[in-house]
Design a protein around this motif. Sequence first.
Motif, PDB file in Angstrom:
ATOM      1  N   TYR A  48       0.857  -1.182   0.000  1.00 32.40           N
ATOM      2  CA  TYR A  48       0.000   0.000   0.000  1.00 32.40           C
ATOM      3  C   TYR A  48       0.894   1.233   0.000  1.00 32.40           C
ATOM      4  O   TYR A  48       1.888   1.265   0.727  1.00 32.40           O
ATOM      5  N   PRO A  49       0.538   2.265  -0.767  1.00 28.40           N
ATOM      6  CA  PRO A  49       1.262   3.528  -0.622  1.00 28.40           C
ATOM      7  C   PRO A  49       1.069   4.045   0.809  1.00 28.40           C
ATOM      8  O   PRO A  49       0.013   3.818   1.414  1.00 28.40           O
ATOM      9  N   LEU A  50       2.046   4.723   1.329  1.00 28.40           N
ATOM     10  CA  LEU A  50       1.974   5.230   2.696  1.00 28.40           C
ATOM     11  C   LEU A  50       0.717   6.060   2.923  1.00 28.40           C
ATOM     12  O   LEU A  50       0.090   5.967   3.978  1.00 28.40           O
ATOM     13  N   ARG A  51       0.301   6.817   1.916  1.00 28.08           N
ATOM     14  CA  ARG A  51      -0.896   7.661   2.073  1.00 28.08           C
ATOM     15  C   ARG A  51      -2.163   6.826   2.281  1.00 28.08           C
ATOM     16  O   ARG A  51      -3.190   7.342   2.697  1.00 28.08           O
ATOM     17  N   ASP A  52      -2.106   5.512   1.962  1.00 28.20           N
ATOM     18  CA  ASP A  52      -3.264   4.624   2.130  1.00 28.20           C
ATOM     19  C   ASP A  52      -3.153   3.751   3.375  1.00 28.20           C
ATOM     20  O   ASP A  52      -3.753   2.675   3.452  1.00 28.20           O
ATOM     21  N   ALA A  53      -2.418   4.220   4.376  1.00 24.76           N
ATOM     22  CA  ALA A  53      -2.219   3.423   5.600  1.00 24.76           C
ATOM     23  C   ALA A  53      -3.552   3.094   6.277  1.00 24.76           C
ATOM     24  O   ALA A  53      -3.735   1.976   6.763  1.00 24.76           O
ATOM     25  N   ASN A  54      -4.489   4.028   6.273  1.00 23.80           N
ATOM     26  CA  ASN A  54      -5.791   3.750   6.895  1.00 23.80           C
ATOM     27  C   ASN A  54      -6.546   2.667   6.133  1.00 23.80           C
ATOM     28  O   ASN A  54      -7.206   1.819   6.734  1.00 23.80           O
ATOM     29  N   ARG A  55      -6.436   2.663   4.800  1.00 24.82           N
ATOM     30  CA  ARG A  55      -7.088   1.613   4.005  1.00 24.82           C
ATOM     31  C   ARG A  55      -6.432   0.274   4.279  1.00 24.82           C
ATOM     32  O   ARG A  55      -7.110  -0.758   4.397  1.00 24.82           O
ATOM     33  N   ALA A  56      -5.101   0.260   4.417  1.00 25.05           N
ATOM     34  CA  ALA A  56      -4.393  -0.985   4.732  1.00 25.05           C
ATOM     35  C   ALA A  56      -4.873  -1.551   6.062  1.00 25.05           C
ATOM     36  O   ALA A  56      -5.126  -2.760   6.180  1.00 25.05           O
ATOM     37  N   LEU A  57      -5.034  -0.694   7.050  1.00 25.27           N
ATOM     38  CA  LEU A  57      -5.520  -1.132   8.358  1.00 25.27           C
ATOM     39  C   LEU A  57      -6.950  -1.656   8.256  1.00 25.27           C
ATOM     40  O   LEU A  57      -7.281  -2.693   8.832  1.00 25.27           O
ATOM     41  N   ALA A  58      -7.786  -0.981   7.499  1.00 31.64           N
ATOM     42  CA  ALA A  58      -9.175  -1.435   7.318  1.00 31.64           C
ATOM     43  C   ALA A  58      -9.205  -2.790   6.608  1.00 31.64           C
ATOM     44  O   ALA A  58      -9.974  -3.675   6.984  1.00 31.64           O
ATOM     45  N   ASP A  59      -8.369  -2.953   5.581  1.00 35.29           N
ATOM     46  CA  ASP A  59      -8.314  -4.230   4.861  1.00 35.29           C
ATOM     47  C   ASP A  59      -7.817  -5.341   5.776  1.00 35.29           C
ATOM     48  O   ASP A  59      -8.305  -6.474   5.718  1.00 35.29           O
ATOM     49  N   LEU A  60      -6.849  -5.036   6.623  1.00 36.79           N
ATOM     50  CA  LEU A  60      -6.341  -6.016   7.577  1.00 36.79           C
ATOM     51  C   LEU A  60      -7.446  -6.447   8.537  1.00 36.79           C
ATOM     52  O   LEU A  60      -7.667  -7.644   8.747  1.00 36.79           O
ATOM     53  N   ARG A  61      -8.158  -5.477   9.079  1.00 41.08           N
ATOM     54  CA  ARG A  61      -9.257  -5.783  10.010  1.00 41.08           C
ATOM     55  C   ARG A  61     -10.332  -6.640   9.343  1.00 41.08           C
ATOM     56  O   ARG A  61     -10.929  -7.508   9.974  1.00 41.08           O
ATOM     57  N   ALA A  62     -10.591  -6.374   8.060  1.00 39.74           N
ATOM     58  CA  ALA A  62     -11.658  -7.075   7.345  1.00 39.74           C
ATOM     59  C   ALA A  62     -11.189  -8.405   6.759  1.00 39.74           C
ATOM     60  O   ALA A  62     -11.988  -9.115   6.163  1.00 39.74           O
ATOM     61  N   GLY A  63      -9.897  -8.719   6.892  1.00 33.22           N
ATOM     62  CA  GLY A  63      -9.388  -9.978   6.364  1.00 33.22           C
ATOM     63  C   GLY A  63      -9.364 -10.026   4.846  1.00 33.22           C
ATOM     64  O   GLY A  63      -9.557 -11.081   4.252  1.00 33.22           O
TER      65      GLY A  63
END
Length: 73
Positions: A48-63
């Motif tokens: 993930y680009p650094l600017r998408d860190a929140n999306r990466a965290l959301a994707d991690l939480r959602a599996g």
Amino acid sequence: MSDIPAFPYALLWEERQLVSVANLTRQDGLDFLGLAPRIGIRTRTTAYPLRDANRALADLRAGRFDGAAVLVP
């Protein structure tokens, strides 16, 4: 009036921390990296680009992926 239920403080503020475990030597790491492909260890990463860190965290939480998320500056 009833008591307020207890819950972990970190949940209140969504606090996160990065943690590293360094209980091996450099040679241990080199030995493992040489051994890993021979015994079938395969890594899976999702970048993930650094600017998408929140999306990466959301994707991690959602599996939404297997393996590890990698933030690329």
